[in-house]
Design an enzyme around this catalytic site. Structure first.
Site, short mmCIF file in Angstrom:
data_model
loop_
_atom_site.label_atom_id
_atom_site.label_comp_id
_atom_site.label_asym_id
_atom_site.label_seq_id
_atom_site.Cartn_x
_atom_site.Cartn_y
_atom_site.Cartn_z
N GLU A 1 0.74 -1.34 0.10
CA GLU A 1 0.33 -0.09 -0.10
C GLU A 1 1.36 1.20 0.40
OE1 GLU A 1 -2.10 0.77 3.44
OE2 GLU A 1 -3.50 1.57 2.45
N LYS B 1 -9.76 2.20 -2.07
CA LYS B 1 -9.96 2.00 -1.28
C LYS B 1 -11.01 2.04 0.03
CE LYS B 1 -7.22 1.73 3.07
NZ LYS B 1 -5.77 2.12 3.96
N CYS C 1 -5.84 -2.55 1.94
CA CYS C 1 -5.19 -2.42 3.30
C CYS C 1 -6.95 -2.48 4.82
CB CYS C 1 -4.46 -1.62 4.06
SG CYS C 1 -4.05 -1.73 5.42
#
Lengths: 382, 382
Positions: B117, B194, B231
């Site tokens: 990330e 995300k 994540c």
């Protein structure tokens, strides 16, 4: 066959203490402490030949809420009599065995006890025989086993979660895989049916009963809000989620599963559910190998045989902070007593915020679209 | 500080082989084999000082489909320059480091590579400073880093998944946490943002960017259908599910997470997702401790400090059958090369049937009800 007894014991046996600490932290988290249990209970467990293990999960002190500390008991056991014994004898022998274990749970101050899936019978669905196994089915509200659990509940002031094969006389005498929840008052609080039915390996349960119709109800007991996600439902993250959305603080997962099939998944799924849903989960699996008189095949091209494989026990409790208890043995009857401070749930929820960040509105829409017959997956191509 | 290097190596070091076999089976499953990698690659990895690990997940032979064997590369690394170095120098140093690692990936026959990330920068969101960190943001379509990845992709005929801090000039110059997917042709195939943004510990990312608006798109590459769950999205089972419902065969989870916070959850979540969704998942975490010139506090009553904690690496691949690869080191840069036969996904789906038994219609309805302001949890009381 020399069966491997326990992961935890093997690690302890070989790994030096300083490194063991790191191994344990990574594998099991840091939240679990051992719980001292009364001598009389330990002695009784020895005499009655079952493993007794205690652990505790604490929480931080708060100013406005007192600690919410309760004890759960997870029971795993082998069947007592051969599967060829008269049915009533098999049931009664299991009642006696469980009665003995629950008495020890009471000595340990257990407030809520949960037995394994279909605990009054061998897990005979592998055979696909209807006779004699469906005779093990009982009324959830008024059956012999529910009455037995009501007595235990009243005697020990204990909530009893009793997963049985249910005969539903009110709806065409159909069968269900059902957990009966008995309040510590002795009254039947309600029932919760298995929502997802397996068609895998010798788990021929879809031959006997359908997917549950009781949704994701949660039971408010004196000790906390509990729900029951039976066996194969643990593979379905949405099943855990909806119990949690309905505000379960502890989700029990009474199961029956075998070594060759599911063992590497077992430590993962209930624990993931505790993390993802900010609640405690209790995974319970039976032990032993059950032999059946009639041989059966497994749809895998192999020869007919008389047993389903080894139920590997390994029952455990998982906490919302990612930690977990040691597992019970892979081979012995056992009682795991876990003290939980349920305040931990909200503390971890406030810390990690998975509910707040869950975007359930988006998923409700996406799922509703996905179940349309004409749904097309969203695939980007060059 | 003497950092614990690797769970797997510690187990190997102390546990006798026959018991180690059982420990490994329970902890990691049985599907993973080691993969022999070319000498030149091993030599290059040694010279460039990063760990190189190979593993493979096979599948049964089928009559109507040939094997669908591809190789993925997971890259974990520390930042190269101090966080106080000029920004362009920091980015270029990371480009060079990644270029060196990807060259070795190419020697190993990797078809799809994924970086960690926000790989072009230190994970500076802990500081809550906008300056200078937002200067690391780049256009997903035309940025310096995307151009760099396009060159790699073309040169090595490799799909590149490049998670960056995105500057979206077309929408008010907002920032996003975005993975750019570059086809092996060198063209940008698309981007995936995300979906879930953390507010936990020092993960102050919600200060910088909002929840992604790109839904759950999946990218059809020459080597397979891939998706990117960035994540914190790994804590949300529904996020994994929707990528899978949109037919992802491999879901990458580029992450940045630290030891004190999430380490016991790390081996659980991506692995649970692989099991629950009959697909492969690739969990990638950065390594090292990043120091910042300005001190910052953590909202935990403790003193101000200059680092976020130790990113513990431990990148791994999980398979739908419940098995997983060894993890990369907790302390070293590394490349994990995993050979996957994607036929395993459908084979395991046919065996376990979680999609078939998923009852998504029921959950779409229940979730839609649960997000209503007036929703009342379904609680049974005595």
């Amino acid at each position: 066959m020399n069966l491997f007894e326990s992961l935890e014991e093997t690690l302890e046996k070989y790994i030096p203490l300083d490194e063991l600490k790191e191994v344990r932290r990574i594998l099991f988290g840091e939240g679990t402490k051992m719980l001292e249990l009364p001598q009389c209970a330990q002695e009784a467990a020895r005499q009655r030949d079952f493993q007794l293990l205690g652990c505790q999960f604490g929480a931080a002190r708060e100013q406005l809420r007192p600690p919410h500390t309760i004890r759960v008991g997870l029971v795993q056991n082998a069947v007592v009599l051969p599967t060829s014994a008269p049915i009533m004898d098999q049931i009664d022998a299991l009642h006696r065995r469980i009665g003995d274990i629950v008495e020890v749970a009471a000595m340990c101050g257990v407030n809520i006890v949960c037995f394994q899936e279909a605990w009054t019978m061998p897990f005979a669905f592998c055979t696909r025989e209807k006779v004699p196994w469906t005779e093990f089915a009982e009324s959830a509200e008024e059956g012999h086993t529910t009455r037995f659990c009501q007595k235990l509940a009243e005697k020990y002031n204990m909530v009893v979660v009793s997963p049985i094969l249910e005969r539903d006389e009110s709806h065409g005498a159909t069968l269900w895989n059902t957990a009966v929840v008995v309040s510590n008052s002795g009254r039947v609080l309600g029932k919760s049916r298995k929502n997802h039915i397996p068609r895998v390996g010798d788990f021929n349960e879809s031959t006997y009963y359908m997917e549950g119709d009781t949704g994701h109800r949660v039971f408010q007991t004196q000790f906390g809000r509990i729900a029951v996600n039976i066996c194969y439902g643990r593979h379905h993250p949405l099943n855990w989620l909806m119990y949690s959305v309905n505000s379960a603080e502890i989700i029990f997962n009474p199961s029956a599963t075998i070594g060759g099939l599911s063992e590497p998944m077992w430590p993962i799924e209930a624990r993931n559910a505790a993390i993802a849903n900010h609640c405690f989960t209790c995974a319970i699996n039976r032990i032993g190998t059950e032999h059946f008189e009639s041989e059966f095949t497994s749809g895998d091209g192999k020869k007919a045989h008389h047993d389903f494989g080894h139920f590997y026990g390994s029952s455990y409790v998982a906490a919302p902070d990612g930690s977990r208890s040691p597992g019970l043995s892979r081979t012995r009857d056992g009682l795991l007593v876990a003290e939980l401070d349920l305040n931990l749930n909200r503390q971890i929820s406030d810390k990690w915020g998975f509910k707040m960040t869950g975007r359930y509105d988006m998923y409700a829409k996406e799922l509703a679209e996905a179940v349309n017959e004409n749904f097309t997956p969203n695939i980007v191509k060059e």
